[in-house]
Design a protein around this motif. Structure first.
Motif, PDB file in Angstrom:
ATOM      1  N   UNK A 163       1.018  -0.992   0.171  1.00  0.00           N
ATOM      2  CA  UNK A 163      -0.338  -0.387  -0.268  1.00  0.00           C
ATOM      3  C   UNK A 163       0.506   1.594  -0.188  1.00  0.00           C
ATOM      4  N   UNK A 164       0.570   2.385  -0.707  1.00  0.00           N
ATOM      5  CA  UNK A 164       1.651   3.541  -0.845  1.00  0.00           C
ATOM      6  C   UNK A 164       0.962   4.296  -0.239  1.00  0.00           C
ATOM      7  N   UNK A 165       2.363   5.462   0.289  1.00  0.00           N
ATOM      8  CA  UNK A 165       1.526   5.997   1.223  1.00  0.00           C
ATOM      9  C   UNK A 165       0.783   7.140   1.027  1.00  0.00           C
ATOM     10  N   UNK A 166       0.064   7.341  -0.028  1.00  0.00           N
ATOM     11  CA  UNK A 166      -0.655   8.388  -0.248  1.00  0.00           C
ATOM     12  C   UNK A 166      -1.691   7.243   0.034  1.00  0.00           C
ATOM     13  N   UNK A 167      -1.856   5.678  -0.478  1.00  0.00           N
ATOM     14  CA  UNK A 167      -3.140   5.483   0.256  1.00  0.00           C
ATOM     15  C   UNK A 167      -3.291   5.729   1.061  1.00  0.00           C
ATOM     16  N   UNK A 168      -2.200   5.199   2.837  1.00  0.00           N
ATOM     17  CA  UNK A 168      -1.857   5.112   3.561  1.00  0.00           C
ATOM     18  C   UNK A 168      -2.470   6.273   4.304  1.00  0.00           C
ATOM     19  N   UNK A 169      -2.597   7.570   3.778  1.00  0.00           N
ATOM     20  CA  UNK A 169      -3.201   9.029   4.742  1.00  0.00           C
ATOM     21  C   UNK A 169      -3.659   9.213   4.148  1.00  0.00           C
TER      22      UNK A 169
ATOM     23  N   UNK B 234      -6.588   7.396   3.736  1.00  0.00           N
ATOM     24  CA  UNK B 234      -7.388   6.636   5.276  1.00  0.00           C
ATOM     25  C   UNK B 234      -7.575   6.648   6.035  1.00  0.00           C
ATOM     26  N   UNK B 235      -5.615   7.240   6.790  1.00  0.00           N
ATOM     27  CA  UNK B 235      -5.525   7.833   8.570  1.00  0.00           C
ATOM     28  C   UNK B 235      -6.440   9.058   8.274  1.00  0.00           C
ATOM     29  N   UNK B 236      -6.286  10.228   7.283  1.00  0.00           N
ATOM     30  CA  UNK B 236      -7.220  11.330   7.462  1.00  0.00           C
ATOM     31  C   UNK B 236      -8.898  10.992   7.263  1.00  0.00           C
ATOM     32  N   UNK B 237      -9.274   9.974   6.736  1.00  0.00           N
ATOM     33  CA  UNK B 237     -10.786   9.909   6.273  1.00  0.00           C
ATOM     34  C   UNK B 237     -10.902   9.126   7.994  1.00  0.00           C
ATOM     35  N   UNK B 238     -10.045   8.175   8.594  1.00  0.00           N
ATOM     36  CA  UNK B 238     -10.709   7.674  10.062  1.00  0.00           C
ATOM     37  C   UNK B 238     -10.670   8.661  10.869  1.00  0.00           C
ATOM     38  N   UNK B 239      -9.541   9.573  11.108  1.00  0.00           N
ATOM     39  CA  UNK B 239      -9.844  10.922  12.137  1.00  0.00           C
ATOM     40  C   UNK B 239     -10.802  11.639  12.091  1.00  0.00           C
ATOM     41  N   UNK B 240     -11.304  12.216  10.248  1.00  0.00           N
ATOM     42  CA  UNK B 240     -12.221  13.419  10.417  1.00  0.00           C
ATOM     43  C   UNK B 240     -12.930  12.672  10.302  1.00  0.00           C
ATOM     44  N   UNK B 241     -13.405  11.502   9.819  1.00  0.00           N
ATOM     45  CA  UNK B 241     -15.219  11.103  10.170  1.00  0.00           C
ATOM     46  C   UNK B 241     -15.468  11.040   8.408  1.00  0.00           C
ATOM     47  N   UNK B 242     -15.073  11.642   7.255  1.00  0.00           N
ATOM     48  CA  UNK B 242     -15.158  11.747   6.251  1.00  0.00           C
ATOM     49  C   UNK B 242     -15.756  10.831   5.739  1.00  0.00           C
ATOM     50  N   UNK B 243     -17.093  10.805   5.174  1.00  0.00           N
ATOM     51  CA  UNK B 243     -17.567   9.190   4.766  1.00  0.00           C
ATOM     52  C   UNK B 243     -17.446   9.532   2.886  1.00  0.00           C
TER      53      UNK B 243
ATOM     54  N   UNK C  52      -5.113  -1.939   4.963  1.00  0.00           N
ATOM     55  CA  UNK C  52      -6.492  -2.161   5.824  1.00  0.00           C
ATOM     56  C   UNK C  52      -7.228  -0.717   6.960  1.00  0.00           C
ATOM     57  N   UNK C  53      -8.381  -1.606   6.996  1.00  0.00           N
ATOM     58  CA  UNK C  53      -9.020  -1.735   7.746  1.00  0.00           C
ATOM     59  C   UNK C  53     -10.297  -0.391   6.372  1.00  0.00           C
TER      60      UNK C  53
ATOM     61  N   UNK D 229      -5.381  -4.492  -5.058  1.00  0.00           N
ATOM     62  CA  UNK D 229      -6.219  -5.721  -4.062  1.00  0.00           C
ATOM     63  C   UNK D 229      -6.917  -4.591  -3.455  1.00  0.00           C
ATOM     64  N   UNK D 230      -8.504  -4.865  -2.597  1.00  0.00           N
ATOM     65  CA  UNK D 230      -8.815  -3.696  -1.615  1.00  0.00           C
ATOM     66  C   UNK D 230      -8.366  -4.635  -0.423  1.00  0.00           C
ATOM     67  N   UNK D 231      -7.995  -5.453  -0.360  1.00  0.00           N
ATOM     68  CA  UNK D 231      -8.034  -6.208   0.570  1.00  0.00           C
ATOM     69  C   UNK D 231      -6.398  -6.027   1.554  1.00  0.00           C
TER      70      UNK D 231
END
Length: 279
Positions: free
Chosen positions: A1-7, A9-18, A34-35, A29-31
Motif C-alpha cells: 500500500x502506497x503512502x498516499x493511500x495510507x494517508x 485512509x488515516x485522514x478519513x478515519x480521523x475526520x470521519x469523512x464519508x 487495512x481497515x 487489491x482492496x484487501x
C-alpha cells in the motif's frame, strides 16, 4: 500500500469523512488496504483508474455506501455480495473486463444509475433478476455484446436514459415503447435494420431529450428519413405505411448483418492480462 493511500485512509478515519477518493493509486487489491472494508461510515468510494482484478465479498461490510465507482480497472468478476449494499444509488463498473454480472445482481433496492459500459457482457450473462431493478433512472450498457434486449425491460418504469450504443443489437423490443419516462435513447452503432413502431410514442425530441440512431444498417425507409433528422424518423414510426413495412420485415425473417468481430477483438477488455503487470 502506497503512502498516499495510507494517508488518505488515516485522514478519513480521523475526520470521519464519508467520501473516500482513491482514484489512480495503482491499487491492485482492496484487501491490501487495512481497515478499508470495515469503514461502515463511508457513503462514497471512488476507485477509478486502478488495477483491481476483483472486488472482495467483504465489500458488503460498507453498509452505508451510496456511490461506488470502479471505472477503468481490470475487473473480471464481481462478488454476489455486492447486491446486498442496500443503500447503493450509483454503481459504475464501466471500462473493465466483465463477462457477466453476478447472480442476484438485480436485488439492489435503491439503485438509480448503473454503468456497465465497455465490458464483454451479453444477454446470456445477465442474472435472472436483472430486470427487477425498477428504481433505475439511467442505464449505460454501451460497448458490450448484446444482440437482443429482453422484453422485461418494460419493468424499468422510472428509466430516463437508456444507452445501448456499439453493441450487436439486431432487434429492439417493442416494450421500449412502454418506458414513458424515457428521454434519452442511444442505439447507434448496432446491427439494427428496423425500429418498433411503439418507440414513436416516446418523448425523445424535447430540448432535454436525445435520440441517437446513426451507424446502423437501416432499411431504406428509415435511412432516408434519418438524413432529414431524428424527428422525421419519429414521425414515420407513427404512420401506417411504416407499421405495415415493419410487420413484413419481421415476417420475412431475413438474416441480420454480420458482426464486426475484428473491431470487437481489438477491444482492451478482450485482451488477456499480463501477470507481470499485476504486482
Amino acid at each position: 500500500m502506497s503512502k498516499a493511500v495510507r494517508k488518505t485512509i488515516e485522514e478519513a478515519k480521523e475526520t470521519g469523512n464519508p467520501e473516500l477518493d482513491l482514484q489512480d493509486k495503482q491499487i491492485t487489491s482492496l484487501e491490501d488496504i487495512p481497515g478499508l472494508l470495515s469503514m461502515e461510515n463511508i457513503t462514497r468510494l471512488t476507485l477509478t483508474h486502478n488495477k483491481l482484478i476483483s472486488v472482495p465479498p467483504a465489500i458488503a461490510n460498507l453498509i452505508n455506501l451510496e456511490i461506488l465507482n470502479l471505472f477503468n480497472n481490470w475487473l473480471e468478476e464481481l462478488p454476489t455480495t455486492i447486491s446486498s449494499l442496500n443503500k447503493l444509488r450509483i454503481l459504475n463498473v464501466g471500462m473493465n473486463r466483465l463477462d457477466a454480472l453476478p447472480r442476484g445482481f438485480g436485488s439492489f433496492p435503491e439503485l438509480e444509475v448503473l454503468d456497465i459500459t465497455y465490458n464483454n457482457i451479453s444477454e446470456e450473462t445477465l442474472p435472472g433478476n436483472f430486470f427487477m431493478l425498477e428504481s433505475l433512472r439511467a442505464l449505460y450498457m454501451g460497448d458490450n455484446d448484446f444482440e437482443i434486449i429482453s422484453s422485461d425491460i418494460k419493468n424499468f418504469k422510472n428509466l430516463q436514459i437508456l444507452v445501448l450504443r456499439d453493441n450487436d443489437l439486431v432487434m429492439l423490443p417493442k416494450e421500449v415503447g412502454e418506458l414513458n419516462r424515457l428521454r434519452e435513447l442511444h442505439i447507434q452503432g448496432n446491427r439494427l435494420e428496423v425500429i418498433p413502431p411503439e418507440v414513436g410514442s416516446l418523448d425523445l425530441l424535447g430540448t432535454k431529450s436525445c435520440l441517437r440512431l446513426e451507424n446502423n444498417p437501416w432499411v431504406p425507409m428509415i435511412a432516408d428519413q434519418l438524413l432529414l433528422g431524428p424527428s422525421h424518423v419519429m414521425d414515420m414510426l407513427r404512420n401506417e405505411s411504416y407499421k405495415f413495412m415493419y410487420q413484413r420485415h419481421l415476417q420475412t425473417g431475413s438474416q441480420p448483418p454480420p458482426k464486426n468481430l475484428e473491431a470487437k477483438n481489438r477491444k482492451i477488455s478482450r485482451k488477456s492480462l499480463n501477470p507481470n503487470f499485476v504486482k
